[in-house]
Enzyme design. Structure first.
Site, short mmCIF file in Angstrom:
data_model
loop_
_atom_site.label_atom_id
_atom_site.label_comp_id
_atom_site.label_asym_id
_atom_site.label_seq_id
_atom_site.Cartn_x
_atom_site.Cartn_y
_atom_site.Cartn_z
N GLY A 147 49.84 34.65 87.37
CA GLY A 147 50.80 33.61 87.05
C GLY A 147 52.22 34.11 87.26
N CYS A 148 53.16 33.17 87.25
CA CYS A 148 54.56 33.53 87.52
C CYS A 148 55.15 34.35 86.38
CB CYS A 148 55.38 32.27 87.79
SG CYS A 148 55.20 30.96 86.56
#
Length: 342
Positions: A147-148
């Site tokens: 994920g970011c």
């Protein structure tokens, strides 16, 4: 080699198109969407007027026949089913959603409130934190792209945790609104978001278990993290500010030397000079993660600031970096772009 993108009209898919068009070893074979297919992508996105790609429906067998790699830039809950189909075919898969990241049974359902992929598929997926899991990525057929927020956080914390130096951590993270995805909502509506600053998903963010899962591979018996997220009125960028209680005394120079040594062979991680801290603008549109840090002698805590572009290093860029590693290419192929400034 040929690649296909499923979910090509979302922000992550569009960023994959932008980056792959300049890749020296990869060619986009097809673009796919669950709706609005049989239309040119430029009908939906006029910045692609020079492209003649026609959006196609999602047929795993057909995609696997024409591609070496498929990128799944689909929402969480969609990839779970698609990866099961692709895992039976002769094609490598990189999933940009959260569907394959959490290994412990029941954790995905708890945090994402959706049905998980088959455990066999989850177990076969390698967590694609490029700088730290390259050996496993080289041998993988399925990648769970991080994920970011976790990318920014984990790259910032990894040197301390991998050396067993961290006791406790508080993470204060901020993201531009593109991190919330392309679908509009009351949360991201311009008149509500402009000139505003919002905290959200307090103690409930789905990236909490992902971060803890990876940290625990570096340092067992770690304490649960405190992780808080905010939306800021900008399009791109993440800044994660981390406060780490450490178990030994440092000088800031020693801290800098540790980070510089660990990341010196990793081209996309840039360590700030002592006394400097990064800003989101300096990585805009690029695959860089820039990190600054300082030791507070008064509190015995380390402050780490990590910045990325959430759509590049936090999504499409890292996915391509992982594809490069999987296919035995230079990991910088197609990604050696200077950040956009101003």
């Amino acid at each position: 080699m040929n690649v296909s993108i499923v979910g090509a009209t979302g922000y992550g898919g569009l960023e994959l198109i932008r980056l792959l068009k300049n890749h020296p070893n990869m060619k986009i074979a097809s673009l796919h969407t669950s709706s609005k297919f049989d239309r040119k992508i430029s009908d939906e996105h006029t910045h692609l007027l020079h492209e003649d790609f026609v959006l196609e429906d999602i047929n795993p067998e057909k995609i696997a026949d024409t591609s070496d790699i498929v990128f799944l830039a689909t929402p969480s809950g969609v990839s779970a089913e698609l990866v099961s189909d692709f895992s039976k075919l002769n094609v490598k898969v990189i999933d940009l959603s959260g569907d394959l990241r959490l290994k412990t049974p029941g954790e995905y359902e708890k945090w994402y409130k959706k049905t998980a992929a088959p455990q066999k598929v989850i177990d076969s997926a390698v967590y694609g934190l490029s700088e730290w899991n390259a050996n496993q990525i080289k041998e993988a057929n399925i990648i769970a792209n991080p994920g970011c927020y976790p990318t920014a956080v984990l790259l910032g914390l990894a040197p301390l945790f991998s050396e067993g130096l961290a006791k406790d951590v508080i993470i204060d993270a901020k993201s531009g609104v593109s991190g919330a995805g392309k679908s509009p909502s009351e949360m991201t509506h311009f008149s509500d978001m402009n000139e505003n600053f919002k905290i959200y998903k307090v103690h409930e963010h789905q990236h909490i278990p992902e971060i803890e899962q990876q940290l625990s591979t570096w340092q067992q018996n770690m304490q649960p993290i405190t992780f808080t997220t905010h939306l800021v009125p900008m399009t791109r960028g993440i800044m994660a500010t981390m406060y780490v209680q450490v178990n030994k005394r440092f000088s800031t120079q020693e801290l800098y030397d540790l980070y510089q040594t660990i990341y010196e062979s990793h081209p996309f991680v840039r360590i700030q000079r002592v006394g400097q801290f990064p800003v989101t603008k300096q990585v805009y549109g690029s695959n860089f993660c820039d990190i600054g840090m300082a030791y507070d002698e008064r509190t015995g805590k380390v402050t780490i600031v990590s910045v990325i572009d959430n759509l590049v290093k936090g999504a499409a860029g890292q996915a391509i970096q992982n594809a490069n590693i999987m296919m035995g290419l230079d990991e910088t192929a197609g990604l050696s772009t200077i950040p956009i400034y101003p």
